[in-house]
Structure formats: C-alpha cells, structure tokens
Design a protein around this motif. Structure first.
Motif, PDB file in Angstrom:
ATOM      1  N   GLY A  36      52.601  18.632  36.792  1.00 18.05           N
ATOM      2  CA  GLY A  36      54.001  18.971  36.624  1.00 18.05           C
ATOM      3  C   GLY A  36      54.282  20.043  35.591  1.00 18.05           C
ATOM      4  N   ARG A  37      53.284  20.481  34.841  1.00 14.13           N
ATOM      5  CA  ARG A  37      53.527  21.489  33.822  1.00 14.13           C
ATOM      6  C   ARG A  37      53.417  22.878  34.432  1.00 14.13           C
ATOM      7  NH1 ARG A  37      50.433  24.364  30.620  1.00 14.13           N
ATOM      8  NH2 ARG A  37      48.537  23.144  30.808  1.00 14.13           N
ATOM      9  N   THR A  38      54.328  23.743  34.036  1.00 18.62           N
ATOM     10  CA  THR A  38      54.299  25.121  34.503  1.00 18.62           C
ATOM     11  C   THR A  38      53.082  25.809  33.900  1.00 18.62           C
ATOM     12  OG1 THR A  38      56.700  25.172  34.586  1.00 18.62           O
ATOM     13  CG2 THR A  38      55.578  27.288  34.532  1.00 18.62           C
ATOM     14  N   PRO A  39      52.280  26.509  34.714  1.00 23.93           N
ATOM     15  CA  PRO A  39      51.151  27.263  34.150  1.00 23.93           C
ATOM     16  C   PRO A  39      51.664  28.315  33.163  1.00 23.93           C
ATOM     17  CG  PRO A  39      50.951  27.101  36.539  1.00 23.93           C
ATOM     18  CD  PRO A  39      52.305  26.593  36.177  1.00 23.93           C
ATOM     19  N   THR A  40      51.015  28.383  32.024  1.00 21.97           N
ATOM     20  CA  THR A  40      51.404  29.325  30.974  1.00 21.97           C
ATOM     21  C   THR A  40      50.503  30.552  30.996  1.00 21.97           C
ATOM     22  OG1 THR A  40      49.893  28.346  29.383  1.00 21.97           O
ATOM     23  CG2 THR A  40      52.115  27.378  29.508  1.00 21.97           C
ATOM     24  N   ALA A  41      50.817  31.515  30.146  1.00 21.80           N
ATOM     25  CA  ALA A  41      49.958  32.696  30.008  1.00 21.80           C
ATOM     26  C   ALA A  41      48.560  32.273  29.538  1.00 21.80           C
ATOM     27  CB  ALA A  41      50.584  33.691  29.035  1.00 21.80           C
ATOM     28  N   ALA A  42      48.494  31.289  28.665  1.00 26.23           N
ATOM     29  CA  ALA A  42      47.194  30.792  28.195  1.00 26.23           C
ATOM     30  C   ALA A  42      46.423  30.140  29.346  1.00 26.23           C
ATOM     31  CB  ALA A  42      47.387  29.800  27.050  1.00 26.23           C
ATOM     32  N   ASP A  43      47.129  29.409  30.206  1.00 28.13           N
ATOM     33  CA  ASP A  43      46.481  28.820  31.382  1.00 28.13           C
ATOM     34  C   ASP A  43      45.907  29.919  32.265  1.00 28.13           C
ATOM     35  OD1 ASP A  43      47.135  26.141  30.760  1.00 28.13           O
ATOM     36  OD2 ASP A  43      49.094  26.331  31.732  1.00 28.13           O
ATOM     37  N   TRP A  44      46.708  30.981  32.496  1.00 31.44           N
ATOM     38  CA  TRP A  44      46.232  32.066  33.346  1.00 31.44           C
ATOM     39  C   TRP A  44      45.014  32.739  32.724  1.00 31.44           C
ATOM     40  CZ3 TRP A  44      45.784  33.456  37.988  1.00 31.44           C
ATOM     41  CH2 TRP A  44      45.334  34.738  38.298  1.00 31.44           C
ATOM     42  N   ALA A  45      45.021  32.929  31.420  1.00 30.78           N
ATOM     43  CA  ALA A  45      43.868  33.553  30.754  1.00 30.78           C
ATOM     44  C   ALA A  45      42.613  32.703  30.962  1.00 30.78           C
ATOM     45  CB  ALA A  45      44.154  33.733  29.264  1.00 30.78           C
ATOM     46  N   ARG A  46      42.754  31.408  30.856  1.00 26.17           N
ATOM     47  CA  ARG A  46      41.613  30.507  31.048  1.00 26.17           C
ATOM     48  C   ARG A  46      41.157  30.524  32.510  1.00 26.17           C
ATOM     49  NH1 ARG A  46      41.574  25.529  32.720  1.00 26.17           N
ATOM     50  NH2 ARG A  46      43.781  25.182  32.322  1.00 26.17           N
ATOM     51  N   LEU A  47      42.101  30.408  33.438  1.00 24.45           N
ATOM     52  CA  LEU A  47      41.754  30.384  34.860  1.00 24.45           C
ATOM     53  C   LEU A  47      41.124  31.705  35.293  1.00 24.45           C
ATOM     54  CD1 LEU A  47      44.909  28.649  36.394  1.00 24.45           C
ATOM     55  CD2 LEU A  47      42.721  27.602  35.797  1.00 24.45           C
ATOM     56  N   SER A  48      41.735  32.810  34.889  1.00 24.91           N
ATOM     57  CA  SER A  48      41.195  34.112  35.299  1.00 24.91           C
ATOM     58  C   SER A  48      39.830  34.349  34.666  1.00 24.91           C
ATOM     59  CB  SER A  48      42.171  35.235  34.957  1.00 24.91           C
ATOM     60  OG  SER A  48      42.382  35.321  33.561  1.00 24.91           O
ATOM     61  N   GLY A  49      39.618  33.822  33.471  1.00 26.74           N
ATOM     62  CA  GLY A  49      38.296  33.931  32.847  1.00 26.74           C
ATOM     63  C   GLY A  49      37.234  33.198  33.648  1.00 26.74           C
ATOM     64  N   GLN A  50      37.595  32.048  34.206  1.00 28.06           N
ATOM     65  CA  GLN A  50      36.658  31.289  35.035  1.00 28.06           C
ATOM     66  C   GLN A  50      36.300  32.067  36.299  1.00 28.06           C
ATOM     67  OE1 GLN A  50      38.728  27.646  35.881  1.00 28.06           O
ATOM     68  NE2 GLN A  50      38.421  26.793  33.850  1.00 28.06           N
ATOM     69  N   TRP A  51      37.279  32.761  36.836  1.00 27.43           N
ATOM     70  CA  TRP A  51      37.068  33.475  38.095  1.00 27.43           C
ATOM     71  C   TRP A  51      36.399  34.835  37.899  1.00 27.43           C
ATOM     72  CZ3 TRP A  51      42.742  32.090  39.313  1.00 27.43           C
ATOM     73  CH2 TRP A  51      42.811  30.790  39.817  1.00 27.43           C
ATOM     74  N   ARG A  52      36.430  35.347  36.679  1.00 29.03           N
ATOM     75  CA  ARG A  52      35.886  36.686  36.423  1.00 29.03           C
ATOM     76  C   ARG A  52      34.409  36.782  36.794  1.00 29.03           C
ATOM     77  NH1 ARG A  52      37.821  40.922  33.571  1.00 29.03           N
ATOM     78  NH2 ARG A  52      36.273  42.487  33.071  1.00 29.03           N
ATOM     79  N   ALA A  53      33.613  35.811  36.367  1.00 25.01           N
ATOM     80  CA  ALA A  53      32.175  35.836  36.687  1.00 25.01           C
ATOM     81  C   ALA A  53      31.954  35.777  38.194  1.00 25.01           C
ATOM     82  CB  ALA A  53      31.460  34.679  35.995  1.00 25.01           C
ATOM     83  N   GLU A  54      32.735  34.963  38.874  1.00 27.92           N
ATOM     84  CA  GLU A  54      32.638  34.861  40.333  1.00 27.92           C
ATOM     85  C   GLU A  54      32.964  36.203  40.990  1.00 27.92           C
ATOM     86  OE1 GLU A  54      34.967  32.473  43.901  1.00 27.92           O
ATOM     87  OE2 GLU A  54      34.858  31.525  41.932  1.00 27.92           O
ATOM     88  N   LEU A  55      34.002  36.861  40.497  1.00 28.32           N
ATOM     89  CA  LEU A  55      34.376  38.169  41.043  1.00 28.32           C
ATOM     90  C   LEU A  55      33.320  39.225  40.734  1.00 28.32           C
ATOM     91  CD1 LEU A  55      38.189  38.220  40.232  1.00 28.32           C
ATOM     92  CD2 LEU A  55      37.131  38.025  42.477  1.00 28.32           C
ATOM     93  N   ASP A  56      32.783  39.208  39.512  1.00 29.53           N
ATOM     94  CA  ASP A  56      31.736  40.163  39.145  1.00 29.53           C
ATOM     95  C   ASP A  56      30.519  39.994  40.042  1.00 29.53           C
ATOM     96  OD1 ASP A  56      33.272  41.300  37.148  1.00 29.53           O
ATOM     97  OD2 ASP A  56      32.328  40.163  35.523  1.00 29.53           O
ATOM     98  N   GLU A  57      30.136  38.756  40.323  1.00 25.32           N
ATOM     99  CA  GLU A  57      28.993  38.492  41.208  1.00 25.32           C
ATOM    100  C   GLU A  57      29.277  39.001  42.612  1.00 25.32           C
ATOM    101  OE1 GLU A  57      25.543  37.330  43.061  1.00 25.32           O
ATOM    102  OE2 GLU A  57      25.938  37.530  40.915  1.00 25.32           O
ATOM    103  N   ARG A  58      30.482  38.743  43.108  1.00 25.30           N
ATOM    104  CA  ARG A  58      30.843  39.198  44.447  1.00 25.30           C
ATOM    105  C   ARG A  58      30.844  40.732  44.520  1.00 25.30           C
ATOM    106  NH1 ARG A  58      36.129  36.959  46.030  1.00 25.30           N
ATOM    107  NH2 ARG A  58      35.047  35.033  45.599  1.00 25.30           N
ATOM    108  N   ILE A  59      31.373  41.382  43.485  1.00 24.67           N
ATOM    109  CA  ILE A  59      31.381  42.850  43.447  1.00 24.67           C
ATOM    110  C   ILE A  59      29.955  43.381  43.451  1.00 24.67           C
ATOM    111  CG2 ILE A  59      31.908  44.844  41.967  1.00 24.67           C
ATOM    112  CD1 ILE A  59      34.494  43.260  41.147  1.00 24.67           C
ATOM    113  N   SER A  60      29.093  42.760  42.681  1.00 20.23           N
ATOM    114  CA  SER A  60      27.693  43.185  42.634  1.00 20.23           C
ATOM    115  C   SER A  60      27.031  43.051  44.006  1.00 20.23           C
ATOM    116  CB  SER A  60      26.940  42.354  41.591  1.00 20.23           C
ATOM    117  OG  SER A  60      25.583  42.664  41.609  1.00 20.23           O
TER     118      SER A  60
END
Length: 152
Positions: free
Chosen positions: A80-104
């Motif tokens: 029920g909590r609205t995702p915050t900017a800090a939440d997005w930073a954490r979530l996008s950080g988790q996905w960054r490695a996945e995206l880097d691997e896919r780009i590679s």
C-alpha cells in the motif's frame, strides 16, 4: 479553492491517468502487480498509490525488464505504500546488472551476426558461426555459440 483528490480511482480513471488500456490494468492486477478494492456496487477502485506503481511498471517494461522481475521487485515494497524516489533507486539498481548483461549479450550477438552476414555461409572455413561435423551436438540443442557460450 481546489477540491481534495479522491483517495480511490475507477479503473477508467487510473487507465486514463497512466496512459494504459483498462485491459492492461486488469492484466497487472491478475499478475499481482497492482491491487484494487471493490466498492458496494462491486466495481474496482484503485488506491491513488497505484498511479506511481503503474508508472514504475511501465518504465521497467520499457527497459525490457520481465514482468516476473518487476513483480519480485514490487514485492519488496511495503503493502500500500507509494514507491518513492529511494525505492526507484534501489529497484533500478537491481535491474542495472541485468540490463548490462543483456546489452553485452546483444552486442556480442550483433557482432557475431555481422561476421556471418559477411561470409554468407559460402565458406565454412571462414564462418564464425560454423559447427563442423556437428561437434557441438553433445552440448545440447540450439545455437551453442550464440547463446552465451564460447566467444567467436
């Protein structure tokens, strides 16, 4: 004086505000990505917090993040909590490695494909995608050299 915004939105209101089809919201809800409540007339009503949650889902999908990964990430948020900017930073950080691997992997595939197009498979001696005498059959089905295995 501006009126206070409604705490809950209809499915049509949420769809219009988020720029998605009503069917998309139903799909997200069926997958457990968003939630609604039913009013006395048994109509879906979405908490305003779902506006930001749908936005996070849309951005993640645009990045190519699979829905299963989005779902897992959203499960880490308090209910029920609205995702915050800090939440997005954490979530996008988790996905960054996945995206880097896919780009590679895509870059490697693109570069290997260019080599294949150059030879036109007219010369198996020069083709970087060759598999003489089916040597790779023992490693399993599919394009073994293109699927993250040996680099060409």
């Amino acid at each position: 004086m501006a009126s206070k915004p409604e705490r809950f939105l209809s499915v049509g209101q949420l769809a219009a505000r988020c720029g998605v089809a009503v069917s998309t919201l139903h799909f997200y809800e069926a997958k457990g990505l968003i939630r609604s409540q039913r009013n006395p007339g048994n109509q879906r009503r979405y908490p305003r917090e779902m506006l930001r949650r749908v936005s996070v889902i849309k951005v993640a999908q645009r990045l190519g993040i699979p829905l299963a990964s989005i779902h897992a990430a959203l499960q880490t948020l308090l209910e029920g909590r609205t995702p915050t900017a800090a939440d997005w930073a954490r979530l996008s950080g988790q996905w960054r490695a996945e995206l880097d691997e896919r780009i590679s992997r895509l870059t490697q595939l693109r570069d290997q494909l260019a080599g294949c197009i150059g030879c036109g498979c007219l010369s198996l001696e020069a083709c970087p995608l060759r598999n003489p005498c089916d040597e790779l059959a023992g490693e399993g089905a599919g394009p073994r050299l293109l699927d993250g295995g040996e680099s060409l």
